[in-house]
Design a protein around this motif. Structure first.
Motif, PDB file in Angstrom:
ATOM      1  N   GLU A   1     -19.461  14.590  49.168  1.00 50.83           N
ATOM      2  CA  GLU A   1     -20.842  15.066  49.150  1.00 50.83           C
ATOM      3  C   GLU A   1     -21.669  14.032  48.394  1.00 50.83           C
ATOM      4  O   GLU A   1     -21.356  13.704  47.240  1.00 50.83           O
ATOM      5  N   ALA A   2     -22.684  13.483  49.033  1.00 48.55           N
ATOM      6  CA  ALA A   2     -23.504  12.434  48.441  1.00 48.55           C
ATOM      7  C   ALA A   2     -24.882  12.978  48.113  1.00 48.55           C
ATOM      8  O   ALA A   2     -25.447  13.770  48.872  1.00 48.55           O
ATOM      9  N   MET A   3     -25.428  12.548  46.963  1.00 48.55           N
ATOM     10  CA  MET A   3     -26.726  13.078  46.557  1.00 48.55           C
ATOM     11  C   MET A   3     -27.482  12.093  45.671  1.00 48.55           C
ATOM     12  O   MET A   3     -26.881  11.263  44.981  1.00 48.55           O
ATOM     13  N   LEU A   4     -28.819  12.180  45.750  1.00 51.28           N
ATOM     14  CA  LEU A   4     -29.697  11.475  44.830  1.00 51.28           C
ATOM     15  C   LEU A   4     -30.219  12.481  43.817  1.00 51.28           C
ATOM     16  O   LEU A   4     -30.503  13.625  44.158  1.00 51.28           O
ATOM     17  N   ARG A   5     -30.352  12.041  42.572  1.00 53.17           N
ATOM     18  CA  ARG A   5     -30.890  12.897  41.522  1.00 53.17           C
ATOM     19  C   ARG A   5     -31.900  12.110  40.716  1.00 53.17           C
ATOM     20  O   ARG A   5     -31.811  10.900  40.584  1.00 53.17           O
ATOM     21  N   GLU A   6     -32.879  12.817  40.161  1.00 58.39           N
ATOM     22  CA  GLU A   6     -33.879  12.201  39.309  1.00 58.39           C
ATOM     23  C   GLU A   6     -33.589  12.537  37.859  1.00 58.39           C
ATOM     24  O   GLU A   6     -33.051  13.599  37.549  1.00 58.39           O
ATOM     25  N   GLY A   7     -33.956  11.611  36.967  1.00 58.72           N
ATOM     26  CA  GLY A   7     -33.798  11.899  35.550  1.00 58.72           C
ATOM     27  C   GLY A   7     -34.094  10.700  34.684  1.00 58.72           C
ATOM     28  O   GLY A   7     -33.844   9.556  35.081  1.00 58.72           O
ATOM     29  N   ALA A   8     -34.626  10.968  33.478  1.00 57.23           N
ATOM     30  CA  ALA A   8     -34.928   9.888  32.548  1.00 57.23           C
ATOM     31  C   ALA A   8     -33.658   9.374  31.873  1.00 57.23           C
ATOM     32  O   ALA A   8     -33.606   8.226  31.440  1.00 57.23           O
ATOM     33  N   ARG A   9     -32.636  10.239  31.782  1.00 61.50           N
ATOM     34  CA  ARG A   9     -31.374   9.855  31.152  1.00 61.50           C
ATOM     35  C   ARG A   9     -30.259   9.970  32.192  1.00 61.50           C
ATOM     36  O   ARG A   9     -29.699  11.053  32.410  1.00 61.50           O
ATOM     37  N   PRO A  10     -29.898   8.886  32.872  1.00 59.42           N
ATOM     38  CA  PRO A  10     -28.856   8.950  33.903  1.00 59.42           C
ATOM     39  C   PRO A  10     -27.546   9.529  33.397  1.00 59.42           C
ATOM     40  O   PRO A  10     -26.865  10.244  34.129  1.00 59.42           O
ATOM     41  N   ASP A  11     -27.159   9.217  32.145  1.00 59.72           N
ATOM     42  CA  ASP A  11     -25.891   9.741  31.629  1.00 59.72           C
ATOM     43  C   ASP A  11     -25.897  11.264  31.579  1.00 59.72           C
ATOM     44  O   ASP A  11     -24.906  11.911  31.933  1.00 59.72           O
ATOM     45  N   THR A  12     -27.037  11.845  31.180  1.00 59.81           N
ATOM     46  CA  THR A  12     -27.140  13.301  31.130  1.00 59.81           C
ATOM     47  C   THR A  12     -27.064  13.899  32.534  1.00 59.81           C
ATOM     48  O   THR A  12     -26.387  14.910  32.759  1.00 59.81           O
ATOM     49  N   VAL A  13     -27.747  13.276  33.482  1.00 61.09           N
ATOM     50  CA  VAL A  13     -27.728  13.760  34.867  1.00 61.09           C
ATOM     51  C   VAL A  13     -26.308  13.688  35.432  1.00 61.09           C
ATOM     52  O   VAL A  13     -25.837  14.623  36.094  1.00 61.09           O
ATOM     53  N   ILE A  14     -25.610  12.599  35.169  1.00 59.84           N
ATOM     54  CA  ILE A  14     -24.248  12.425  35.682  1.00 59.84           C
ATOM     55  C   ILE A  14     -23.319  13.498  35.117  1.00 59.84           C
ATOM     56  O   ILE A  14     -22.562  14.150  35.860  1.00 59.84           O
ATOM     57  N   ILE A  15     -23.358  13.699  33.816  1.00 68.39           N
ATOM     58  CA  ILE A  15     -22.463  14.675  33.174  1.00 68.39           C
ATOM     59  C   ILE A  15     -22.787  16.089  33.626  1.00 68.39           C
ATOM     60  O   ILE A  15     -21.887  16.882  33.932  1.00 68.39           O
ATOM     61  N   THR A  16     -24.074  16.416  33.714  1.00 75.21           N
ATOM     62  CA  THR A  16     -24.477  17.760  34.142  1.00 75.21           C
ATOM     63  C   THR A  16     -24.074  18.022  35.583  1.00 75.21           C
ATOM     64  O   THR A  16     -23.572  19.105  35.925  1.00 75.21           O
TER      65      THR A  16
END
Length: 284
Positions: A222-237
């Motif tokens: 499953e592939a997805m784009l996500r937005e966020g100011a802190r990529p590490d937080t987005v990745i972990i979440t």
């Protein structure tokens, strides 16, 4: 950037770096399970800290430490052999454990070093642990960092890519690993909220490359784009939401600084994640 992913991602020889403490227990279990699932050779490695002056002063103590360390790694190797894994023990001496671990990996042409993560804190350097960070920075192979009380991935794997050569290397390795472990794969690319259309297009192209590679390997992705100011937080979440119990990221390659670049996304993911993190090195 090429249209296809780079040909990396072998899991044929695994070095387990153990120190015989509670911080290594999870790494030991993960290394055995990874070796079993990948059909890999396992090198159980421990470094006895010493130097010529110390050896001259207390030779008996050094010999006792070596004997106890050899017994400990041999017990792990015996457990591995009982599980059908090809296992060897490698006892090293030295004053710099990270250099000795990397030397073993280089000498044996290892594909992965498995090492425990010692601590957690709000500071990425402290979270990763200086010795672990140095192993990652110096190693020419990938490094799997295992926090305490975690296990080998059982539910799924998430890989983060930014579309760079290092991101592609991480993605290819993740595809290969989920194929061996029979697990679903989530690929994510994180863009800033104010990113340009070109940035988003490049991120989409990056996840599309992973989707194409996974299809060729018959891997569910499953592939997805996500937005966020802190990529590490987005990745972990995202990993938590997708029930992914391993994260795969790219590194900065061999920096010559004996460590990862402070403040990097990869280092923050390694330090903050509640699951093992595989740091993939691209061929130089």
């Amino acid at each position: 950037m090429t249209e296809d992913l780079s040909p990396v991602g072998r899991f044929e020889t695994i070095v387990l770096a153990t120190e015989g403490s509670e911080y290594s227990a999870a790494a030991e279990a993960v290394a055995l399970e990874m070796a079993r699932q990948c059909g890999a050779r396992l090198l159980v490695t421990r470094v006895v800290l010493t130097n010529p002056e110390y050896e001259a002063l207390v030779p008996d103590r050094v010999q006792k430490a070596e004997t106890e360390a050899q017994k400990q790694i041999e017990r792990i190797a015996e457990d591995a052999r009982a599980a059908g894994i090809r296992a060897e023990t490698v006892l090293q001496q030295g004053s710099d454990p990270h250099h000795e671990v990397v030397r073993v990996a280089n000498d044996r042409h290892a594909d992965v070093i498995v090492i425990g993560r010692r601590t957690r804190s709000d500071l990425a350097r402290i979270m990763v642990g200086d010795s672990t960070a140095k192993v990652i920075g110096l190693a020419s192979c990938s490094v799997l960092v295992v926090p305490r009380d975690t296990k080998m991935a059982e539910k799924g794997i998430l890989v983060a890519t930014d579309g760079s050569r290092l991101g592609d290397a991480a993605a290819y390795s993740a595809v290969r690993l989920v194929g061996k472990c029979k697990l679903p794969l989530t690929v994510i690319s994180v863009v800033a909220e104010d990113s340009t259309a070109e940035d988003r297009s490049q991120a989409q192209a990056a996840v599309d490359r992973v989707r194409k590679e996974a299809a060729g390997e018959q891997v569910k992705v499953e592939a997805m784009l996500r937005e966020g100011a802190r990529p590490d937080t987005v990745i972990i979440t995202t990993a938590k939401h997708r029930n992914a119990d391993m994260i795969v990221v790219g590194s900065h390659g061999r920096t010559g600084l004996s460590r990862l670049m402070m403040g990097s996304v990869s280092e923050r993911v390694i330090g903050r994640a509640d699951c093992p993190v595989l740091v993939v090195k691209a061929s130089m």
